[in-house]
Scaffold this active site. Structure first.
Site, PDB file in Angstrom:
ATOM      1  N   ARG A 160      30.007  37.248  43.376  1.00 24.35           N
ATOM      2  CA  ARG A 160      28.923  38.153  43.029  1.00 24.35           C
ATOM      3  C   ARG A 160      27.630  37.364  42.993  1.00 24.35           C
ATOM      4  O   ARG A 160      27.511  36.406  42.238  1.00 24.35           O
ATOM      5  CB  ARG A 160      29.249  38.745  41.659  1.00 24.35           C
ATOM      6  CG  ARG A 160      28.521  40.004  41.357  1.00 24.35           C
ATOM      7  CD  ARG A 160      29.066  40.605  40.090  1.00 24.35           C
ATOM      8  NE  ARG A 160      28.773  39.807  38.901  1.00 24.35           N
ATOM      9  CZ  ARG A 160      28.629  40.315  37.696  1.00 24.35           C
ATOM     10  NH1 ARG A 160      28.775  41.610  37.505  1.00 24.35           N
ATOM     11  NH2 ARG A 160      28.361  39.553  36.678  1.00 24.35           N
ATOM     12  N   THR A 196      21.328  39.548  42.636  1.00 31.46           N
ATOM     13  CA  THR A 196      21.419  40.965  43.047  1.00 31.46           C
ATOM     14  C   THR A 196      22.643  41.644  42.455  1.00 31.46           C
ATOM     15  O   THR A 196      22.723  42.875  42.430  1.00 31.46           O
ATOM     16  CB  THR A 196      21.534  41.064  44.577  1.00 31.46           C
ATOM     17  OG1 THR A 196      22.770  40.450  44.975  1.00 31.46           O
ATOM     18  CG2 THR A 196      20.379  40.361  45.275  1.00 31.46           C
ATOM     19  N   ASP A 204      32.992  34.647  31.613  1.00 29.83           N
ATOM     20  CA  ASP A 204      33.233  34.511  33.058  1.00 29.83           C
ATOM     21  C   ASP A 204      34.704  34.162  33.285  1.00 29.83           C
ATOM     22  O   ASP A 204      35.153  33.052  32.963  1.00 29.83           O
ATOM     23  CB  ASP A 204      32.323  33.406  33.630  1.00 29.83           C
ATOM     24  CG  ASP A 204      32.396  33.372  35.151  1.00 29.83           C
ATOM     25  OD1 ASP A 204      33.512  33.225  35.684  1.00 29.83           O
ATOM     26  OD2 ASP A 204      31.344  33.500  35.805  1.00 29.83           O
ATOM     27  N   ASP A 264      35.501  31.011  35.546  1.00 29.88           N
ATOM     28  CA  ASP A 264      35.197  29.730  34.887  1.00 29.88           C
ATOM     29  C   ASP A 264      36.217  29.424  33.795  1.00 29.88           C
ATOM     30  O   ASP A 264      36.652  28.279  33.635  1.00 29.88           O
ATOM     31  CB  ASP A 264      33.786  29.762  34.288  1.00 29.88           C
ATOM     32  CG  ASP A 264      32.719  29.556  35.355  1.00 29.88           C
ATOM     33  OD1 ASP A 264      33.052  29.011  36.429  1.00 29.88           O
ATOM     34  OD2 ASP A 264      31.561  29.955  35.126  1.00 29.88           O
TER      35      ASP A 264
HETATM   36  C1  PRP Z   1      33.892  38.029  38.961  1.00 31.85           C
HETATM   37  C2  PRP Z   1      35.182  38.794  38.814  1.00 31.85           C
HETATM   38  C3  PRP Z   1      35.029  39.907  39.821  1.00 31.85           C
HETATM   39  C4  PRP Z   1      33.556  40.193  39.768  1.00 31.85           C
HETATM   40  C5  PRP Z   1      33.336  41.419  38.949  1.00 31.85           C
HETATM   41  O1  PRP Z   1      33.953  37.183  40.064  1.00 31.85           O
HETATM   42  O2  PRP Z   1      36.332  38.016  38.993  1.00 31.85           O
HETATM   43  O3  PRP Z   1      35.443  39.548  41.127  1.00 31.85           O
HETATM   44  O4  PRP Z   1      32.922  39.066  39.130  1.00 31.85           O
HETATM   45  O5  PRP Z   1      32.023  41.804  38.973  1.00 31.85           O
HETATM   46  P1  PRP Z   1      31.534  43.152  39.672  1.00 31.85           P
HETATM   47  O6  PRP Z   1      32.481  44.237  39.256  1.00 31.85           O
HETATM   48  O7  PRP Z   1      30.154  43.345  39.102  1.00 31.85           O
HETATM   49  O8  PRP Z   1      31.514  42.944  41.151  1.00 31.85           O
HETATM   50  P2  PRP Z   1      32.751  36.183  40.402  1.00 31.85           P
HETATM   51  O9  PRP Z   1      31.779  36.869  41.292  1.00 31.85           O
HETATM   52  O10 PRP Z   1      32.248  35.607  39.143  1.00 31.85           O
HETATM   53  O11 PRP Z   1      33.471  35.109  41.308  1.00 31.85           O
HETATM   54  P3  PRP Z   1      34.573  34.024  40.917  1.00 31.85           P
HETATM   55  O12 PRP Z   1      35.855  34.759  40.589  1.00 31.85           O
HETATM   56  O13 PRP Z   1      34.689  33.226  42.168  1.00 31.85           O
HETATM   57  O14 PRP Z   1      34.070  33.233  39.743  1.00 31.85           O
HETATM   58  N1  URA Z   2      32.586  38.681  36.023  1.00 29.79           N
HETATM   59  C1  URA Z   2      33.153  38.031  34.985  1.00 29.79           C
HETATM   60  O1  URA Z   2      33.859  37.029  35.178  1.00 29.79           O
HETATM   61  N2  URA Z   2      32.927  38.484  33.741  1.00 29.79           N
HETATM   62  C2  URA Z   2      32.182  39.578  33.507  1.00 29.79           C
HETATM   63  O2  URA Z   2      32.030  39.967  32.332  1.00 29.79           O
HETATM   64  C3  URA Z   2      31.601  40.248  34.605  1.00 29.79           C
HETATM   65  C4  URA Z   2      31.821  39.786  35.860  1.00 29.79           C
END
Ligand code: PRP
Ligand code: URA
Length: 209
Positions: A104, A108, A200, A203
């Site tokens: 994400r 944006t 997160d 993380d």
């Molecule tokens: C997080 C999570 C989802 C997304 C959710 O991933 O695991 O994929 O955000 O957010 P949304 O519903 O607003 O799209 P992230 O983009 O942090 O990537 P990562 O898993 O690689 O850390």
């Molecule tokens: N992605 C995450 O990992 N946590 C949130 O709360 C939203 C998006």
């Protein structure tokens, strides 16, 4: 309109509460996510069809039932969806596994695709699309879009925590996709994080912050 199933099993609720705690470390967080995913898979697969076969026990021949027809695929959204795979595979060891890489954009909040590799017969399979967090719904909605482009018609979205905004987005974009969540939270904050949430997920799962 797709159905939303919120699990209220005490074991799931208890484990999710432990995951929310900011003092829960990576090792325990990973273990809890795996355990919850296994418990969710047990419920989500409750309606899988069975067929009758004949087996011979040490005592006699008998008619008995086994899973029939549709095969399953598990598709995690990278990265955090990876943490849900093992728990589900422990119940469904024959499932094939695809991967969809999305992150994400922090400004944006729009999903950015970087990887997609799916089983070659994905269109014949019931897909469990897994991602712990359903926040704005942008990532899940995009991933469902990829699967539909590959002619998948039977998709179930499985998330740990959802915000109402994410549920609304997926229901609007993909009214045919049922959503399964372990917990529903109240809203998103100004950075698109689920409140109260668990922070997160990627993380915390991989220890990258
Ligand atoms: C997080 C999570 C989802 C997304 C959710 O991933 O695991 O994929 O955000 O957010 P949304 O519903 O607003 O799209 P992230 O983009 O942090 O990537 P990562 O898993 O690689 O850390
Ligand atoms: N992605 C995450 O990992 N946590 C949130 O709360 C939203 C998006």
């Amino acid at each position: 309109m797709s159905a939303v199933h919120v699990f209220d099993h005490p074991l799931i609720t208890h484990k999710l509460s432990l995951m929310r705690d900011k003092n829960t470390g990576t090792k325990e967080f990973r273990q809890l996510l795996s355990e919850i995913s296994m418990l969710m898979a047990y419920e989500i697969t409750r309606d899988l069809p069975l067929e009758t076969i004949e087996v011979e026990t040490p005592i006699c021949k008998t008619q008995t039932k086994v899973l029939s027809g549709k095969k399953l695929a598990i598709v995690p959204i990278l990265r955090a969806g990876l943490g849900m795979v093992d728990g589900i595979v422990s119940l469904i060891p024959a499932a094939k596994i695809g991967h969809i890489g999305l992150y994400r954009d922090p400004n944006t909040l729009e999903p950015v695709e970087y990887y997609c590799k799916l089983p070659s017969d994905i269109e014949e399979r019931t897909v469990l699309l897994v991602d712990p967090m359903l926040a704005t719904g942008g990532s899940s909605s995009a991933a469902i879009g990829f699967l539909k482009k590959r002619n998948c018609h039977n998709i179930r979205l499985v998330c740990l925590l959802a915000a109402p905004e994410g549920i609304e987005r997926v229901q609007k974009d993909h009214p045919d996709v049922d959503i399964f969540v372990a917990g529903m939270d109240s809203h998103l904050n100004e950075h698109g994080y689920i409140v109260p949430g668990l922070g997160d997920a990627g993380d915390r799962l991989f220890g990258t912050k």
